[in-house]
Design a protein around this motif. Structure first.
Motif, mmCIF file in Angstrom:
data_model
loop_
_atom_site.group_PDB
_atom_site.id
_atom_site.type_symbol
_atom_site.label_atom_id
_atom_site.label_comp_id
_atom_site.label_asym_id
_atom_site.label_seq_id
_atom_site.Cartn_x
_atom_site.Cartn_y
_atom_site.Cartn_z
ATOM 1 N N TYR A 80 45.089 -16.931 36.484
ATOM 2 C CA TYR A 80 44.415 -18.201 36.192
ATOM 3 C C TYR A 80 43.241 -18.317 37.158
ATOM 4 O O TYR A 80 43.420 -18.560 38.348
ATOM 5 C CB TYR A 80 45.403 -19.355 36.357
ATOM 6 N N VAL A 81 42.028 -18.079 36.623
ATOM 7 C CA VAL A 81 40.828 -18.082 37.458
ATOM 8 C C VAL A 81 40.250 -19.498 37.446
ATOM 9 O O VAL A 81 39.933 -20.041 36.386
ATOM 10 C CB VAL A 81 39.775 -17.081 36.917
ATOM 11 N N GLU A 82 40.123 -20.082 38.632
ATOM 12 C CA GLU A 82 39.733 -21.486 38.689
ATOM 13 C C GLU A 82 38.224 -21.714 38.663
ATOM 14 O O GLU A 82 37.781 -22.848 38.623
ATOM 15 C CB GLU A 82 40.330 -22.132 39.941
ATOM 16 N N ASN A 111 41.114 -6.532 30.758
ATOM 17 C CA ASN A 111 41.964 -5.813 31.708
ATOM 18 C C ASN A 111 43.413 -5.771 31.256
ATOM 19 O O ASN A 111 44.300 -5.488 32.041
ATOM 20 C CB ASN A 111 41.873 -6.452 33.092
ATOM 21 N N ASN A 112 43.618 -6.070 29.972
ATOM 22 C CA ASN A 112 44.966 -6.012 29.422
ATOM 23 C C ASN A 112 45.929 -6.983 30.063
ATOM 24 O O ASN A 112 47.099 -6.663 30.247
ATOM 25 C CB ASN A 112 45.529 -4.602 29.599
ATOM 26 N N LEU A 113 45.424 -8.116 30.491
ATOM 27 C CA LEU A 113 46.348 -9.090 31.045
ATOM 28 C C LEU A 113 46.035 -10.461 30.479
ATOM 29 O O LEU A 113 44.964 -10.688 29.907
ATOM 30 C CB LEU A 113 46.327 -9.093 32.582
ATOM 31 N N ILE A 114 46.988 -11.350 30.626
ATOM 32 C CA ILE A 114 46.815 -12.674 30.042
ATOM 33 C C ILE A 114 45.930 -13.507 30.959
ATOM 34 O O ILE A 114 46.236 -13.664 32.142
ATOM 35 C CB ILE A 114 48.184 -13.379 29.889
ATOM 36 N N LEU A 115 44.831 -14.022 30.402
ATOM 37 C CA LEU A 115 43.995 -14.951 31.167
ATOM 38 C C LEU A 115 44.501 -16.356 30.842
ATOM 39 O O LEU A 115 44.263 -16.870 29.748
ATOM 40 C CB LEU A 115 42.537 -14.813 30.748
ATOM 41 N N SER A 116 45.239 -16.954 31.760
ATOM 42 C CA SER A 116 45.839 -18.257 31.487
ATOM 43 C C SER A 116 44.779 -19.345 31.544
ATOM 44 O O SER A 116 43.832 -19.257 32.321
ATOM 45 C CB SER A 116 46.916 -18.565 32.520
ATOM 46 N N ASP A 117 44.983 -20.398 30.725
ATOM 47 C CA ASP A 117 44.002 -21.484 30.764
ATOM 48 C C ASP A 117 44.486 -22.646 31.617
ATOM 49 O O ASP A 117 43.804 -23.655 31.749
ATOM 50 C CB ASP A 117 43.636 -21.948 29.344
ATOM 51 N N ASP A 148 34.766 -20.832 36.598
ATOM 52 C CA ASP A 148 34.371 -20.287 35.288
ATOM 53 C C ASP A 148 33.552 -19.002 35.393
ATOM 54 O O ASP A 148 33.782 -18.052 34.653
ATOM 55 C CB ASP A 148 33.566 -21.331 34.501
ATOM 56 N N ASP A 149 32.589 -18.982 36.333
ATOM 57 C CA ASP A 149 31.699 -17.807 36.381
ATOM 58 C C ASP A 149 32.415 -16.541 36.849
ATOM 59 O O ASP A 149 31.864 -15.453 36.787
ATOM 60 C CB ASP A 149 30.469 -18.102 37.261
ATOM 61 N N GLU A 150 33.648 -16.644 37.299
ATOM 62 C CA GLU A 150 34.375 -15.436 37.740
ATOM 63 C C GLU A 150 35.294 -14.889 36.647
ATOM 64 O O GLU A 150 35.856 -13.815 36.791
ATOM 65 C CB GLU A 150 35.208 -15.744 38.993
ATOM 66 N N LYS A 151 35.450 -15.670 35.561
ATOM 67 C CA LYS A 151 36.429 -15.280 34.541
ATOM 68 C C LYS A 151 36.109 -13.938 33.881
ATOM 69 O O LYS A 151 37.001 -13.145 33.612
ATOM 70 C CB LYS A 151 36.539 -16.369 33.477
ATOM 71 N N LYS A 152 34.800 -13.703 33.642
ATOM 72 C CA LYS A 152 34.429 -12.489 32.886
ATOM 73 C C LYS A 152 34.864 -11.213 33.604
ATOM 74 O O LYS A 152 35.168 -10.217 32.981
ATOM 75 C CB LYS A 152 32.940 -12.457 32.561
ATOM 76 N N PHE A 153 34.951 -11.267 34.926
ATOM 77 C CA PHE A 153 35.347 -10.089 35.688
ATOM 78 C C PHE A 153 36.753 -9.607 35.279
ATOM 79 O O PHE A 153 37.050 -8.417 35.312
ATOM 80 C CB PHE A 153 35.316 -10.412 37.188
ATOM 81 N N TYR A 154 37.626 -10.544 34.909
ATOM 82 C CA TYR A 154 39.030 -10.184 34.639
ATOM 83 C C TYR A 154 39.309 -9.915 33.162
ATOM 84 O O TYR A 154 40.389 -9.486 32.800
ATOM 85 C CB TYR A 154 39.964 -11.293 35.152
ATOM 86 N N LYS A 155 38.314 -10.203 32.280
ATOM 87 C CA LYS A 155 38.509 -9.950 30.841
ATOM 88 C C LYS A 155 38.624 -8.451 30.609
ATOM 89 O O LYS A 155 38.251 -7.651 31.437
ATOM 90 C CB LYS A 155 37.328 -10.523 30.052
#
Ligand code: CTP
Length: 442
Positions: A160-162, A173-179, A164-171
């Motif tokens: 869970y990336v708090e 990667n085969n993991l769940i991006l929690s909202d 917004d501008d850092e979220k794309k780094f983790y896309k």
């Protein structure tokens, strides 16, 4: 007499190891087995060995096949051993074919067929992985994300990336991006928290109430009572609540502490610690004391303890809306000694650690908190002793291994004692309550 030597880690001793030792023994009259020391294994990238050196030696001993057991501690030791013990044959499994041909200059080299279908790595990975959820933002989050890939027994299940501008780094990667934090907690067994320090208390509490183990960037809370409450909650729910200060897990730092305790520089009278970095500050920023305080306080509390008589906090604070502490200095008085920390995100200084004793002093160069090198210095320059220890992943890797092990054993094995975590929270509390001298920088 024909002497044979072989080396290995022998973690979770299995049939493949047994067969190798039997055949090695048959090659000669006297079998020497080198068991790799934990530190040397770490340097070779084996950081998740499950058993201690003593347990692994004991497994080899009980086979009754070794006439002599030695410990392998450093690169290049094999040549030394072979020459010193007058060895005739060096042998290892066929997974190493070619790798040790350079030893032919000193003795025969024989590669024995490796037993198919079994290995320590397989046995280790059969143990269930801890599903770790990550919450927060910033460079530490990225480092944990990267380092977790090196640790057996832990798998990042969601994040869970708090920011917004850092979220794309983790896309991708085969993991769940929690909202939300809530969905993150539903997708993991344990969380690593590196959010804003003001959120730590509520996020830790929620995780513990939902039965999740917690590793949280220090400070755990900004209040001593809250810290005690969270620790009690973790104990009541049989969960691990561990504080994250990566330096505590660095090999060089731990060796330094042992040398200090062994009185190599005499009685310690003074410790001076500096940690700074230049960062812009905004609503997401940790203040200087929050981002650097715990690391800077660690050597002082680990060497002198937490029962200081007095402390003075002086802080240079920005005159903008954030009232950000650009630079904070704390002086401690103990019964027989003194210590000071200087931390800052708005001022740059030499990030060194100096521990002064009656016989000499320890000098750890900048940036001391992720060092692989330090010196013990004495009156005479030529007496200087230099120490180097490999540091992988700034200590984060070893910290994750310790966390996974604590969960597996159901027992706290943190290198940061309860009283130290508590004392760190107390300092944060003083700061929050304005118990310090504030100097406004206009
Ligand atoms: N060995 C073997 N057959 C196996 C496993 C190991 O002959 N199935 C041999 C290795 O070649 C080495 C010795 O046993 O000579 C010690 O190996 P070690 O590295 O401790 O064991 P592994 O099971 O290979 O460990 P890992 O999976 O961590 O690499």
């Amino acid at each position: 007499m024909k002497k044979v030597i072989t080396y290995g880690t022998y973690d979770l001793f299995h049939y493949g190891h047994q067969r190798l030792l039997e055949r090695a023994k048959e090659l000669g009259d006297y079998l020497i087995v080198g068991v790799t020391a934990d530190d040397f294994d770490k340097q070779r990238g084996k950081i998740n060995v499950k058993q201690s050196l003593m347990e692994r030696i004991e497994s080899v001993r009980t086979t009754g096949l070794a006439d002599e057991i030695i410990i392998e501690e450093y690169e290049g030791q094999k040549i030394d051993d072979i020459k010193r013990m007058d060895v005739d044959i060096f042998t290892v499994g066929s997974d190493w074919v070619g790798h040790f041909d350079y030893l032919r200059e000193y003795c025969d080299v024989i590669y024995l067929e490796r037993t198919e279908g079994i290995s320590s790595s397989d046995l280790r990975s059969k143990k269930r992985n801890v599903k770790l959820g990550l919450v927060g933002y910033g460079s530490v989050l990225k480092k944990f994300f990267d380092e977790s890939k090196h640790v057996n027994g832990i798998e990042i299940s969601s994040i869970y990336v708090e920011k917004d501008d850092e979220k794309k780094f983790y896309k991708n990667n085969n993991l769940i991006l929690s909202d939300s934090y809530e969905t993150l907690l539903n997708n993991c067994d344990a969380v690593f928290i590196v959010s804003h320090i003001k959120k730590h208390y509520s996020q830790i509490k929620r995780a513990l109430n939902q039965g999740k183990h917690v590793l949280c960037e220090s400070p755990l809370t900004l209040n001593e009572q809250e810290f005690i409450e969270l620790k009690n909650l973790a104990n009541k729910n049989n969960l691990i609540l561990m504080e994250s200060i990566k330096t505590a897990y660095s090999t060089a730092y731990n060796r330094l502490l042992l040398l200090i305790k062994g009185r190599n520089i005499g009685d310690i009278y003074s410790i001076d610690v500096t940690c700074t970095s230049l960062r812009e500050h905004d609503e997401y920023s940790r203040n200087s004391i929050g981002s650097w305080g715990p690391i800077a306080l660690l050597p002082i509390f680990q060497i002198f303890g937490v029962d200081y008589n007095n402390k003075t906090i002086n802080s240079l604070v920005s005159d903008d809306d954030f009232h950000y502490d650009l630079f904070t200095k704390i002086d401690f008085q103990y019964k027989n000694s003194v210590a000071s920390i200087k931390v800052g995100n708005g001022v740059k200084s030499e990030g060194e650690l100096i521990i002064s004793g009656t016989k000499g002093y320890a000098y750890v160069p900048s940036p001391w908190w992720k060092t692989d090198y330090f010196e013990l210095r004495f009156e005479k320059l030529e007496d200087t002793k230099k120490y180097f220890y490999q540091l992988d992943g700034e200590g984060i890797r070893y910290e994750l291994v310790a966390f996974a092990k604590a969960i597996e054993l159901g027992k706290d094995n943190t290198l940061i004692e309860y009283n130290i975590s508590r004392a760190i929270c107390k300092i944060m509390e003083d700061f929050e309550n304005d118990n310090f001298n504030r100097i406004i920088r206009y």
